[in-house]
Each structure stands twice: as C-alpha cells, then as structure tokens.
Design a protein around this motif. Sequence first.
Motif, short mmCIF file in Angstrom:
data_model
loop_
_atom_site.label_atom_id
_atom_site.label_comp_id
_atom_site.label_asym_id
_atom_site.label_seq_id
_atom_site.Cartn_x
_atom_site.Cartn_y
_atom_site.Cartn_z
N TRP A 148 0.83 -1.21 0.00
CA TRP A 148 0.00 0.00 0.00
C TRP A 148 0.87 1.26 0.00
N MET A 149 1.91 1.28 0.81
CA MET A 149 2.76 2.47 0.88
C MET A 149 3.36 2.80 -0.48
N HIS A 150 3.80 1.78 -1.19
CA HIS A 150 4.48 2.01 -2.47
C HIS A 150 3.53 2.06 -3.66
N GLN A 151 2.44 1.34 -3.60
CA GLN A 151 1.56 1.20 -4.77
C GLN A 151 0.15 1.75 -4.55
N GLY A 152 -0.15 2.22 -3.33
CA GLY A 152 -1.51 2.60 -2.99
C GLY A 152 -2.08 3.71 -3.85
N ARG A 153 -1.29 4.70 -4.16
CA ARG A 153 -1.80 5.81 -4.98
C ARG A 153 -2.20 5.31 -6.37
N GLY A 154 -1.40 4.42 -6.92
CA GLY A 154 -1.72 3.84 -8.22
C GLY A 154 -2.95 2.96 -8.16
N ILE A 155 -3.11 2.24 -7.05
CA ILE A 155 -4.29 1.39 -6.87
C ILE A 155 -5.55 2.25 -6.82
N ILE A 156 -5.48 3.37 -6.12
CA ILE A 156 -6.63 4.29 -6.05
C ILE A 156 -6.96 4.82 -7.44
N GLU A 157 -5.94 5.16 -8.20
CA GLU A 157 -6.19 5.68 -9.55
C GLU A 157 -6.89 4.63 -10.41
N VAL A 198 -10.66 -11.20 1.76
CA VAL A 198 -10.10 -9.96 2.31
C VAL A 198 -10.05 -8.88 1.23
N GLY A 199 -9.87 -9.30 -0.02
CA GLY A 199 -9.88 -8.34 -1.11
C GLY A 199 -11.23 -7.69 -1.29
N GLU A 200 -12.30 -8.47 -1.10
CA GLU A 200 -13.64 -7.89 -1.21
C GLU A 200 -13.87 -6.85 -0.11
N GLN A 201 -13.36 -7.13 1.09
CA GLN A 201 -13.50 -6.15 2.17
C GLN A 201 -12.78 -4.85 1.81
N PHE A 202 -11.60 -4.98 1.23
CA PHE A 202 -10.88 -3.77 0.79
C PHE A 202 -11.64 -3.04 -0.29
N ASP A 203 -12.14 -3.77 -1.26
CA ASP A 203 -12.88 -3.14 -2.37
C ASP A 203 -14.08 -2.36 -1.86
N ILE A 204 -14.80 -2.94 -0.91
CA ILE A 204 -15.97 -2.27 -0.33
C ILE A 204 -15.52 -0.99 0.39
N GLU A 205 -14.43 -1.11 1.14
CA GLU A 205 -13.92 0.05 1.89
C GLU A 205 -13.51 1.17 0.94
N LEU A 206 -12.78 0.84 -0.10
CA LEU A 206 -12.34 1.87 -1.05
C LEU A 206 -13.53 2.49 -1.76
#
Length: 353
Positions: free
Chosen positions: A94-103, A203-211
Amino acid sequence: MSTNGSQGPVIGTHNGHFHADEALAVHLLRLLPTYKNSTLIRTRDPEVLKTCDVVVDVGAVHDHGILRYDHHQREFATTFPGSNTKLSSAGLVWMHQGRGIIEQAARINEGTPDNELLYQKLYDDFMEAFDANDNGISVYDTKALNNAGIEKKFSDKGYSIASVVNRYNYAPSATSTANGTATDKSQGQEEEDARFLRASAFVGEQFDIELSDKATNWLPARALVAKAFNDRMQYDPQGRILVIPQQADGGAPWGDHLYNLERENGCEGQVLYVLFAENGEKDSKWRIRAVSVSSDSFENRKGLLEAWRGVRDEQLSEVSGVEGAVFVHAAGFIGGTKTFEGALKMAQKSVEV
C-alpha cells in the motif's frame, strides 16, 4: 511450489500457513493493470522466488526498486508516514503502490488532493490494522489494562478480519477426505493454494468495499460538511449546531470530517449537535444527532435532554415544547422531528441547558 493462472507477470509469496497481510497484498497487486492476470507462485525456495517479478511476505528483502516487499528481516522497522506501526507485506504494497491502486480502482488520478486523502484514509481506517495484527501489536497497552484491572467481557477473536482469514487455513475443500486431510502431497498443496485464493478473495472484497465507500460516499461528503461547518454560526452564535445540507440526506458520513475540521480550526469539541434530513425530499423528516466525544466512542459530548429520552410523538411535543417532535432515543444520542424547524428548535433548547 504452486501456481495459479497462466498469463502476465509472476507474483511470489510463501507457501504453508498464510495470514491476512499477504492475502491482501496479492489482491492489492492484482488491482494494478500490470498484475491483473498475473501468475501466483507460493514457495519458500529462494531460487524460485528469484524468478518472480514481485515478491510479498517472503525473501527477507524490502526494496521497492526491485519489487520485494518482505518485513520479517531483523533490521526491518519501516512505518507508514505519520504512523508508529511497523508495516506488514500489505502495508508495504500500500505504501508504495496505494496511490496507483486508487487511480485504477477508484478512477482518481495520482497527484491530486483527493487521491492523497484516500491514500491516507485507507491506511488509517483499514490497512494499519493488518500491519499491527501481523506484527503482534495490540490496539491497547495490555499491561496497562491488566494493571488497571480491566478485563474483556467476552472473546472477540472470531470477529476480526485477520482471524477470519486464519480460518481458511483449515477450511475443507473438494480434495479433502472425511477427516479434513488431502489424499496425497500434491493434492494437499493444491488444496492449500485454493484456500489461500479464497482468503485473498475474501479480504480483497472487504478492501474493495472500503475503497468504494470512501471514494463515492466519504470523500464527496467532505465539501458538504466543510460548507456546513462554515455556516454553523447562523444557527447558534457559539457554533454548537451543524446543519448538513438537505440534498445530502442522512447517508452523508459527517463524523470524520467534523472532527478534522474542528482540529484544523482550533475548536475541538465545539459542535454538540448535527442536524440532517432523513432523505433528499423537500418534505423529509429531520434527525438531530448528538456528537460523540470521539469517532470510536459511544459517549456524547452532550446528550439530548434527559426528560425527552424514550418519549414519542404528541407526548414528546408536549414535554419538549417542539411541535412535530417524533422521538428521542432512550440513550439520548439521537432524535427525530417532522420538520427542519423542529429539529433546530430541539437543538437550540438542548445547547442552552
């Protein structure tokens, strides 16, 4: 060693018992176009790991330049900016790739204030718990709690994401026998890999819902709450009443934004009540909500009047002197009226007592 998929770059992680952090790390990587159709290899063989394009939670190396994200090495002490919690493999990704994931996942460009807000918010509200859990860091100082004689009322082990992910290590699958074990070694590895993928999907679904929630609900609410904060003096000269614009209705998440705005303006604890419509219609009923001491507290800064609590309809209108009053919860944290004027009057009466 095992693989899943047949296209794209190779993601490597360890085999054997798995945890929530690497399950999430793999999901996060696959949200990026580069790794969307990636092969997954689960192994502890260092020679095989060398062939992987990106490696998480194994290999004893943290180096973003070569896409290695492990946190188990003795000297590792990296934390997310502004946090004291040591990172796990999920936090590193997340620290290194999080901004790109949000985009990619929320369509909010890197380099924009909104992207940066979500980058920090997702770490604070979601990612940090994974880092803390995997590194054995408790939410509270357990020694201080014990010294104070504070004990748990019940066990909550089954109600954290990390503990649910751990269950997948033992979940049965199609290749299991009646006693839960696989019939041969290769079958056992396939079963383990299948359980990991199920855990990663969960766990990925929980993240997707959160985002999704933060991008489509929390973020747009910031401007609404900021305007309400700036306008609050028209309802109370001391700024103790906040009115959320009617078009936001009751779904606007105002709490986080209010606490942040108070901090930014040096008036923490000032707002006592928030008023909001139940929906966006002109004839909507209105709610009055007592502001909590903090975002994770059930204690109110100032609850609604004791005499109103648990009273409804005509009786409440008579007791409160507010026409069209509908209810006040027995705990005094929320009430309802038929009109905005009624909710405002209820708030104005409450702040003066």
